[in-house]
Design a protein around this motif. Structure first.
Motif, PDB file in Angstrom:
ATOM      1  N   UNK A  87       1.070  -1.302   0.114  1.00  0.00           N
ATOM      2  CA  UNK A  87      -0.633  -0.116   0.001  1.00  0.00           C
ATOM      3  C   UNK A  87       0.778   1.149  -0.254  1.00  0.00           C
ATOM      4  N   UNK A  88       1.830   1.285   0.280  1.00  0.00           N
ATOM      5  CA  UNK A  88       3.006   1.984   0.843  1.00  0.00           C
ATOM      6  C   UNK A  88       2.961   3.042  -0.725  1.00  0.00           C
ATOM      7  N   UNK A  89       3.060   2.849  -1.769  1.00  0.00           N
ATOM      8  CA  UNK A  89       3.631   3.534  -3.168  1.00  0.00           C
ATOM      9  C   UNK A  89       1.790   4.143  -3.315  1.00  0.00           C
ATOM     10  N   UNK A  90       1.281   3.353  -3.410  1.00  0.00           N
ATOM     11  CA  UNK A  90      -0.246   4.113  -3.545  1.00  0.00           C
ATOM     12  C   UNK A  90      -0.229   5.409  -2.880  1.00  0.00           C
ATOM     13  N   UNK A  91      -0.037   5.208  -0.963  1.00  0.00           N
ATOM     14  CA  UNK A  91      -0.674   6.114  -0.246  1.00  0.00           C
ATOM     15  C   UNK A  91       0.760   7.040  -0.614  1.00  0.00           C
ATOM     16  N   UNK A  92       1.722   7.258  -0.669  1.00  0.00           N
ATOM     17  CA  UNK A  92       2.831   7.935  -1.130  1.00  0.00           C
ATOM     18  C   UNK A  92       2.170   8.946  -2.036  1.00  0.00           C
ATOM     19  N   UNK A  93       1.436   8.298  -3.895  1.00  0.00           N
ATOM     20  CA  UNK A  93       0.745   8.897  -4.661  1.00  0.00           C
ATOM     21  C   UNK A  93       0.040   9.836  -4.477  1.00  0.00           C
ATOM     22  N   UNK A  94      -0.992   9.324  -3.792  1.00  0.00           N
ATOM     23  CA  UNK A  94      -2.515  10.129  -2.833  1.00  0.00           C
ATOM     24  C   UNK A  94      -1.518  11.740  -2.210  1.00  0.00           C
ATOM     25  N   UNK A  95      -1.147  11.403  -1.334  1.00  0.00           N
ATOM     26  CA  UNK A  95      -0.616  11.850  -0.187  1.00  0.00           C
ATOM     27  C   UNK A  95       0.564  13.285  -0.999  1.00  0.00           C
ATOM     28  N   UNK A  96       0.860  13.091  -1.848  1.00  0.00           N
ATOM     29  CA  UNK A  96       1.848  13.920  -3.346  1.00  0.00           C
ATOM     30  C   UNK A  96       1.227  14.279  -4.130  1.00  0.00           C
ATOM     31  N   UNK A  97      -0.090  13.969  -4.671  1.00  0.00           N
ATOM     32  CA  UNK A  97      -1.072  15.365  -5.231  1.00  0.00           C
ATOM     33  C   UNK A  97      -1.476  15.844  -5.011  1.00  0.00           C
ATOM     34  N   UNK A 102      -2.053  21.466  -1.765  1.00  0.00           N
ATOM     35  CA  UNK A 102      -3.004  22.158  -0.990  1.00  0.00           C
ATOM     36  C   UNK A 102      -3.827  21.575  -0.658  1.00  0.00           C
ATOM     37  N   UNK A 103      -4.405  20.209  -0.713  1.00  0.00           N
ATOM     38  CA  UNK A 103      -6.315  20.068  -0.937  1.00  0.00           C
ATOM     39  C   UNK A 103      -6.075  18.766   0.681  1.00  0.00           C
ATOM     40  N   UNK A 104      -6.770  18.654   0.844  1.00  0.00           N
ATOM     41  CA  UNK A 104      -7.646  17.298   1.934  1.00  0.00           C
ATOM     42  C   UNK A 104      -7.670  16.391   1.158  1.00  0.00           C
ATOM     43  N   UNK A 105      -7.075  15.262   2.224  1.00  0.00           N
ATOM     44  CA  UNK A 105      -7.578  14.048   1.305  1.00  0.00           C
ATOM     45  C   UNK A 105      -8.041  12.906   2.375  1.00  0.00           C
ATOM     46  N   UNK A 106      -8.288  11.563   1.693  1.00  0.00           N
ATOM     47  CA  UNK A 106      -8.164  10.676   2.831  1.00  0.00           C
ATOM     48  C   UNK A 106      -7.492  10.150   1.929  1.00  0.00           C
ATOM     49  N   UNK A 107      -7.162   8.066   2.808  1.00  0.00           N
ATOM     50  CA  UNK A 107      -6.153   7.383   1.939  1.00  0.00           C
ATOM     51  C   UNK A 107      -7.128   5.953   2.782  1.00  0.00           C
ATOM     52  N   UNK A 122      -8.395   4.255   8.310  1.00  0.00           N
ATOM     53  CA  UNK A 122      -8.675   5.071   7.106  1.00  0.00           C
ATOM     54  C   UNK A 122      -7.774   6.742   7.827  1.00  0.00           C
ATOM     55  N   UNK A 123      -7.248   7.377   6.825  1.00  0.00           N
ATOM     56  CA  UNK A 123      -6.898   8.553   7.004  1.00  0.00           C
ATOM     57  C   UNK A 123      -7.192   9.857   6.353  1.00  0.00           C
ATOM     58  N   UNK A 124      -7.619  10.524   7.003  1.00  0.00           N
ATOM     59  CA  UNK A 124      -7.866  11.999   7.492  1.00  0.00           C
ATOM     60  C   UNK A 124      -6.782  13.309   7.712  1.00  0.00           C
ATOM     61  N   UNK A 125      -6.578  13.999   6.291  1.00  0.00           N
ATOM     62  CA  UNK A 125      -5.846  14.913   6.242  1.00  0.00           C
ATOM     63  C   UNK A 125      -5.638  15.837   5.916  1.00  0.00           C
TER      64      UNK A 125
END
Length: 961
Positions: A87-97, A102-107, A122-125
């Motif tokens: 799951x690491x690469x997918x989550x890093x891609x979501x985070x970097x996008x 400067x958008x909120x996101x969930x992963x 469920x990680x909400x930021x």
């Protein structure tokens, strides 16, 4: 042990004082109170904080890093080491996008819990902004959704992976409204914590004074020194007898406060501590009012070249106080985050801090009194044993070691440990003490990084191999093997798409597989129609990624994959510039197998390089074919040119021989007529002469005495001599005419102008004719003896051949033999060896004492005192062997070297002086025997042993007209 605890606690206090000065970290400590798992990152996208709930959930323990940069690096690696690798690469891609906008996101991803189980999170930021509106990073919170995803029960991690598709549908049920509410609630809690920040800062300031409170209960006198022995801090012990320094000693040196002998001993110990970074203890006596007291001083190293000194009165009246103080300090140390332990010299735990239970799951009673070996990974036991042995042997502190400790749940945790030896007053080691801290996250990150580096190295090696080779088969085979080993899959194959066939199909050309799987290379190839979905994507250059074949929508493709036993499948197309289409097939047969992005990127890079390498191999193959074709044509032209030169030379020589033959035949014809006239009338003249002489004799008998005139004439002509000599003259004329007739016949026989094509002829007749023509050269001459010719003819039948051409061969062979014998005699034996045979060059010189054996009769060569040959011979033999007529012509001349022998039949090759030989005689002989008659000709020779030419003519040939 008491002094070591003091040293450890002081170091921790120093680190905490530095951390308290950082406002952001003060806030982070307050966030630990929040009920959620909270994390924060900075404007550089690196994680900078995880609250205690997050760390407790993952079982992560932050080490006390030596520097701020080291601590930042440690925190930055925590998230990477705790998230499931898939799951690491997918989550890093979501985070970097999101970070870029400067958008909120969930992963959603799997996070490893302290007990080793992966839980769905469920990680909400949301982004963080400063008061001036500048972006400062992200803050996020995590919720454990494992129960929501998989329902009732506790399936394994593998089952969770298999249910990922269905679970993702459940996750979608969490609406954006619920997420926003959860985020708002978490942010509100954090705002509350921020408002309490000032109050907590006061509490933190109070924490800095805890050490002073601890010092109040210490029975030992305490002071802190710098490297020069200056007193930085001083605290008198509880016992009045321990007032060993004046009250105003702070800032002074030990030499100002203690007697010279005592201060010198202290400085010696200070230097030893700074050099070894190891505890040093010694005893000394200090005068006190009324008596001299004995003291024990222990010096322990601190950061920044500082030293802690604990002084204890060794008298019995304070031992009870020391025990009580030690118990109090023990309670303080046991509340530390790191594990503190004591180990006997036999390797038995005599003490472990209570947090062992929290970190490793064992109760203290299960550890104390037990050997350390059962708790250490078997591969690491020798590391620990060697480490303690070095400490025991050297008595010095050693570099920290890393090893694995077994958790009660069976998991292995990486720990780093520093240990030292505790000695008595005489320097004898009593036991070991140490402190260890968890480094599992860092170690796993290092392992992941190392695996990544290994994969990159494998890719580079594979790229170098397939790019270095120009063999198409080797390139494809290497790529298949490396991909199979690289990704540890069950089957990897390379297929070519045969689109030119009547029914296009996929041909599997190379395969690498696990040993338990059957080979598929010989099975029937799949047609385009059978795998329409897969084939269509491959032909379009699309990558196929199937983590679970059960999820394939196309039933034909699903059945095709399952028939081969694939549970996960990936195919990468290979399109070359030459228009060929191929594909790498990667199959997994043991359940769900997610294909990671980095794996796909590596394979894409491999396929691109493979396509280039295939094109290069194709071009190289084409260039080789073109070069070979050009070389073949060049060789053909060269052979044609050589053949043309030889034909031209042969035509010239043939024309010359033909003209010579015509001349000889003409001369023979012109001579033959008068010779026949003379030869035919000699017999008649002889008869007439006899009759006339008889008549004269009758006249003498009947008319005697003769008249004077007749008598004078008889005397004048010497009639008696005339009657005797005239018959002899006529007989001599007859012999001369016979000789002329034989010569004419030999000339006609040699030229053979009256015969065309191949006919059955007598080989011996041609040989004799040739010898007759060469008779003048065989006779003795001034300067050299007669050359003896030995005829050893076999019983040969008529041989079908070109008689004139064969006579030319005999003439060339015999002429070269005569030349060799004449030259060897005229120049002497030594120079004859140097000048060699007619075609000799570089002949070796024989020893004058040991005569070589001749090829003529296998006897020693006979020479005179000057080295000249006394019996030159030519030996001619004929015989039939199998289907060949063999004529062997040997001479006992000087022979020739191997180098010369190999070039005998080359056109224009000669060792004779310019103008004496053309080098074409034996070359034309070779063409006549080999090309015209299908026979063989070769030479046997050695320096000093003469030479023998062997001519072989097929016995069975059809005559031509």
């Amino acid at each position: 042990m008491f002094s070591k605890k003091v040293q450890s606690y002081v170091k921790q206090i120093i680190v905490e004082e530095e951390e308290i000065q950082q406002d952001e970290k003060v806030f982070c400590q307050q966030a630990d109170i929040a009920p959620l798992m909270i994390w924060m990152s900075g404007c550089n996208a690196l994680y900078c904080y995880f609250n205690s709930n997050w760390l407790k959930f993952t079982g992560t323990h932050l080490t006390k890093a030596a520097s701020a940069s080291a601590r930042e690096e440690e925190i930055g690696n925590i998230w990477t080491g705790s998230v499931h690798p898939e799951d690491r690469q997918r989550c890093e891609d979501i985070y970097l996008r999101a970070f870029a906008m400067y958008d909120s996101f969930q992963r959603q991803y799997r996070l490893r819990r302290a007990d080793g189980e992966y839980r769905w999170i469920l990680d909400t930021a949301a982004p963080r902004f400063a008061a001036d509106g500048s972006f400062v990073g992200y803050i996020g919170y995590c919720i454990d959704l494992t129960e929501v995803r998989i329902g009732i029960g506790q399936p394994s991690v593998t089952e969770s992976c298999l249910l990922s598709t269905n679970s993702s549908r459940r996750l979608r049920k969490i609406t954006d409204r619920e997420r926003a509410a959860e985020l708002a609630k978490a942010l509100e809690q954090l705002q509350t914590e921020i408002r309490k920040r000032q109050a907590v800062e006061a509490q933190l300031r109070q924490k800095t004074s805890e050490f002073a409170a601890i010092l109040q209960v210490l029975p030992d006198s305490y002071f802190r020194l710098d490297a020069d022995g200056s007193i930085l801090d001083y605290k008198q012990g509880l016992m009045e007898s321990l007032d060993i320094l004046p009250g105003d000693c702070q800032g002074k040196s030990l030499r100002e406060c203690l007697p010279t002998a005592v201060s010198d001993r202290f400085h010696q110990a200070i230097n030893q501590v700074l050099e070894t970074q190891y505890e040093v203890s010694f005893e000394y006596t200090l005068p006190q009012p009324g008596e001299n007291n004995n003291f024990e001083a222990r010096l322990l190293p601190l950061p920044d070249q500082q030293i802690i000194v604990l002084v204890r009165d060794t008298s019995d009246n304070i031992q009870a106080a020391l025990i009580e103080s030690d118990a109090k300090f023990r309670s303080i140390v046991e509340n530390a985050n790191n594990i503190i332990f004591a180990l006997t010299l036999e390797g038995i735990f005599s003490y472990v801090s209570p947090n062992w239970t929290e970190i490793f799951g064992h109760e203290v009673a299960e550890v104390e009194g037990k050997s350390f070996i059962p708790f250490i990974h078997p591969d690491d036991v020798h590391i620990c044993a060697d480490y303690f042995q070095r400490i025991l042997t050297t008595g010095k502190k050693q570099e920290a070691i890393e090893y694995r400790v077994k958790h009660k749940n069976g998991n292995w945790r990486w720990h780093t440990s520093n240990s030292s030896a505790i000695k008595d007053a005489n320097g004898n080691v009593l036991y070991f003490v140490g402190i260890c801290y968890d480094t599992t996250d860092r170690k796993e990150a290092e392992i992941a990084l190392r695996e990544s580096a290994q994969r990159e190295a494998l890719l580079n090696r594979l790229s170098n191999q397939i790019r270095a080779s120009l063999d198409l088969n080797h390139i494809v085979e290497t790529a298949v093997q490396e991909i199979h080993n690289l990704f540890q899959i069950d089957r990897c194959a390379f297929l070519w798409y045969r689109q030119d066939a009547d029914v296009p199909y996929w041909e599997r050309v190379y395969e690498a597989k696990s040993s338990f799987l059957p080979c598929l290379l010989n099975q029937q190839e799949a047609t385009h129609a059978e795998i329409k979905l897969i084939a269509a994507k491959t032909l379009n250059g699309e990558i196929i990624r199937i983590d679970d074949t059960e999820t394939v929508g196309d039933s034909i493709a699903q059945k095709f994959l399952q028939d081969f036993g694939f549970t996960a499948f990936m195919a990468l197309p290979v399109h070359t510039q030459s228009g060929e289409i191929g594909a790498f097939s990667c199959g997994y047969c043991s359940g769900f197998r997610p294909w990671l992005n980095n794996e796909v990127e590596l394979l894409k890079a491999v396929t691109v390089q493979l396509a280039i390498a295939i094109d290069q191999a194709k071009l190289y193959t084409q260039s080789r074919i073109t070069a070979q074709t050009a070389q073949d044509k060049a060789q053909q032209l060269e052979a044609a040119l050589l053949e043309l030169q030889q034909t031209q030379t042969q035509l010239i020589q043939t024309e010359k021989m033909s003209s010579l033959g015509q001349l000889v035949a003409g001369i023979a014809h012109e001579i033959n007529n008068p010779v026949n006239f003379i030869y035919g009338n000699i017999s008649h003249a002889s008869e007439y002469t006899k009759d006339l002489l008889y008549l004269v004799e009758l006249y003498q008998q009947s008319y005697y005495p003769p008249t004077p005139e007749i008598d004078r004439q008889i005397n004048t002509i010497d009639l008696d001599f005339l009657k005797q000599d005239l018959p002899k003259i006529l007989e001599s004329m007859k012999m001369g005419a016979e000789r002329i007739r034989q010569i004419v016949l030999s000339l006609r026989n040699f030229s053979r102008l009256d015969e065309d094509g191949t006919k059955a002829v007598d080989i011996h007749e041609g040989m004799d004719s040739t010898l007759l023509l060469l008779q003048n050269r065989l006779k003795a001459k001034p300067g050299h003896p007669e050359i003896q010719v030995i005829r050893d003819y076999g019983n040969l039948p008529p041989v079908v051949c070109h008689a004139g051409q064969m006579n030319q061969v005999f003439m060339n062979v015999l002429t070269n033999a005569i030349d060799a014998l004449e030259e060897s005699y005229s120049a002497g034996r030594q120079s004859a060896y140097v000048n060699s045979h007619t075609l000799q060059k570089g002949v070796c010189v024989a020893s004058p004492r040991v005569a070589p054996m001749s090829l003529v009769n296998n006897i020693e060569q006979k020479t005179n005192d000057q080295g000249q040959m006394t019996f030159p011979q030519i030996h001619i033999r004929s015989l039939i062997q199998k289907d060949y007529v063999i004529i062997r012509v040997a001479d006992n001349g000087p022979g020739m070297s191997e180098e010369v022998r190999k070039r005998l039949f080359d056109p224009f090759f000669t060792t004779k002086p310019v103008g004496k030989g053309t080098g074409m005689g034996l070359s034309i002989s070779y063409q006549i025997v080999v090309q015209k008659h299908g026979g063989k000709i070769h030479c046997i020779s050695a320096p000093g042993e003469g030479a023998e030419f062997i001519v072989m003519i097929p016995l069975k040939q059809e005559p031509s007209t």
